[in-house]
Write an enzyme that holds these catalytic residues in place. Structure first.
Site, mmCIF file in Angstrom:
data_model
loop_
_atom_site.group_PDB
_atom_site.id
_atom_site.type_symbol
_atom_site.label_atom_id
_atom_site.label_comp_id
_atom_site.label_asym_id
_atom_site.label_seq_id
_atom_site.Cartn_x
_atom_site.Cartn_y
_atom_site.Cartn_z
ATOM 1 N N GLU A 164 59.605 -14.907 39.737
ATOM 2 C CA GLU A 164 59.583 -14.413 40.681
ATOM 3 C C GLU A 164 59.697 -14.754 42.271
ATOM 4 O OE1 GLU A 164 56.662 -10.805 41.253
ATOM 5 O OE2 GLU A 164 56.438 -10.385 39.272
ATOM 6 N N GLU A 361 56.190 -10.419 32.275
ATOM 7 C CA GLU A 361 54.871 -9.285 32.683
ATOM 8 C C GLU A 361 56.171 -7.485 33.123
ATOM 9 O OE1 GLU A 361 53.629 -10.045 36.604
ATOM 10 O OE2 GLU A 361 54.042 -12.881 36.497
#
Ligand code: BGP
Length: 461
Positions: A164, A361
């Site tokens: 991320e 995810e």
């Protein structure tokens, strides 16, 4: 028609600082995450990451639970501060041994390791040079990458560079990776670090595959007012595309560079960096998906608000304002649930870059309840996964090349900023915010459901 390819990588994810604990064990040096307690922005009474889920002590048991679910793959992160001791790059052999053993254990069960090289927890010694804001950051990351490739290159086929990267830039205060004073410099330095790792991987491990792992979610315009669509394009640019364009296309778009200039901000990029960025394309795209964003164009009274967390916030005058989506339900923690948005996002990413996609995810954070008899009835989690996996199968039928699905999280761990009460796992870890109890593991209803799903390669969804 089969819903999922034969070798589809079913599994789940974790990250070192949220899962391991044992922060002073085995020669690990401090990380920026070690001593966070609660969250300064919220003032909540929540635990930090010192103990996490004691995976450092229970890794064998944890992997056997993953094997019991039938995992084909397991995405976890290696803790940089367990591996590198100082700015000189000295290697901690105890840390190497920990992950080496773990990799052997995965191999024993035929589970493919998907390794994140850096998941928010850089070593404290990196702060001594000013953290990510210093251009030297990418050199330190390269030194660390070299060690990972040297020691684990023969056991790892899939590498993920930085978790991320975009959220570290946009929500740095929520994640706790620092404030966002020069956020575009932080972004650029991370991009260069990632590029150096990819370049090095090509050189040292020509057979390995490597890719980025941002958090991607398409943006919807709130109405068909054309200015709302402009806001959608704007947010998509700084929320999603700039981070994938740089790695997949090798340069920043004019649109993005103009936006930075128009905001009165800046970042320094050298000619040498431009070459590196253009010379380090990934083999696949991994991305994390939780929820979409909805935007409208700002009105004159809108002001830049503080960013609440990974999925909320962002108001930029004359650019875009994130607003609630009336069509979507929310989790107990206020995140919108949008399975169809998952299919939309998969299609958008694939259309744009035409690379295989791995989902690293996806999941629902909830206050699970452990019953007296050791059961946990998390039907809401099963429901959430069913809907998302169904939409993923539709995206595959649309033509998207999805190669794996590793939702968050394999086993309960500590949330980035909401403590242990926000649980994501298929396995319950018996501890509270500050009472560590016995850390025993209990299988949730979703454990048995996911096991069945993997056994059937998703055909029974
Ligand atoms: C992602 C992070 C994870 C994870 C997840 C859930 O942004 O990569 O580390 O924690 O979000 O978020 P949270 O823990 O804040 O609920």
């Amino acid at each position: 028609m089969k819903k999922f390819p034969k070798d589809f990588l079913w599994g789940a994810s974790t990250s070192a600082y949220q899962f391991e604990g044992g922060i002073n064990e085995g020669g690990k040096v401090p990380s920026i995450m070690d001593n966070k307690e609660g969250h300064p922005k919220y003032g909540k009474d929540i635990t930090g990451f010192k103990d996490a889920s004691h995976h450092y002590y229970k890794w064998k048991e944890d992997i056997s639970l993953m094997a019991e679910m039938g995992f084909k793959s397991y995405r976890f992160s290696i803790s940089w501060p367990r591996i590198i001791k100082n700015l000189e790059g000295d290697v901690n052999m105890d840390g190497i041994k920990f992950y080496d053993d773990l990799l052997d254990e995965l191999k024993k069960y035929g589970i493919e390791p998907i390794v994140t090289m850096f998941h928010f927890d850089y070593p404290d010694f990196v702060s001594e040079i000013g953290g990510i804001q210093n251009a030297r950051f990418s050199n330190l990351f390269e030194i660390y990458s070299k060690v990972l490739f040297e020691y684990f290159g023969d056991k790892v086929n899939y590498w993920l560079t930085i978790n991320e990267l975009n959220i570290m830039v946009l929500s740095s205060s929520a994640i706790g990776t620092g404030d966002d004073v020069s956020k575009w410099q932080v972004m650029h330095n991370l991009n260069v670090a990632q590029a150096k790792a990819i370049r090095l991987c090509r050189k040292m491990l020509p057979k390995a595959k490597i890719g980025p792992a941002p958090n991607i979610a398409v943006t919807y315009a709130k109405t068909c007012d054309p200015t709302d669509y402009t806001a959608k394009l704007n947010l998509d640019q700084i929320r999603n595309w700039v981070y994938l364009d740089i790695v997949c296309r090798g340069s920043y778009s004019k649109n993005f560079l103009n936006f930075v200039k128009a905001s009165g901000e800046n970042f320094v990029m050298t000619e040498e960096e431009k070459v590196i960025l253009n010379d380090s394309k990934p083999d696949f795209i991994a991305f994390n998906y939780y929820s979409t964003a909805t935007v409208s164009m700002t009105k004159s009274e809108d002001i830049q608000k503080d960013k609440a967390d990974q999925q909320k916030g962002i108001v930029i005058p004359g650019f875009a304002k994130m607003v609630p989506n009336e069509f979507l339900e929310k989790t107990q923690f206020g995140w919108e649930i949008d399975p169809i948005g998952f299919r939309n996002t998969l299609r958008d990413v694939y259309d744009r870059y035409q690379l295989p996609i791995m989902i690293t995810e996806n999941g629902i954070g909830a206050r699970d309840v452990l019953n007296e008899d050791g059961t946990i009835h998390d039907d809401y989690r099963i429901e959430y996964y069913k809907k998302h996996i169904e939409q993923m199968s539709l995206a595959i039928q649309d033509g998207v090349d999805v190669i794996g699905y590793m939702p968050w999280s394999a086993i309960d761990l500590v949330s980035t900023h909401e403590g242990i009460s926000k649980r994501y796992g298929f396995v319950y870890v018996d501890r509270d915010e500050f009472d560590l109890k016995d850390m025993n593991r209990y299988k949730k209803d979703s454990f048995f459901w996911y096991k069945e799903l993997i056994k059937n390669n998703g055909e029974n969804i």
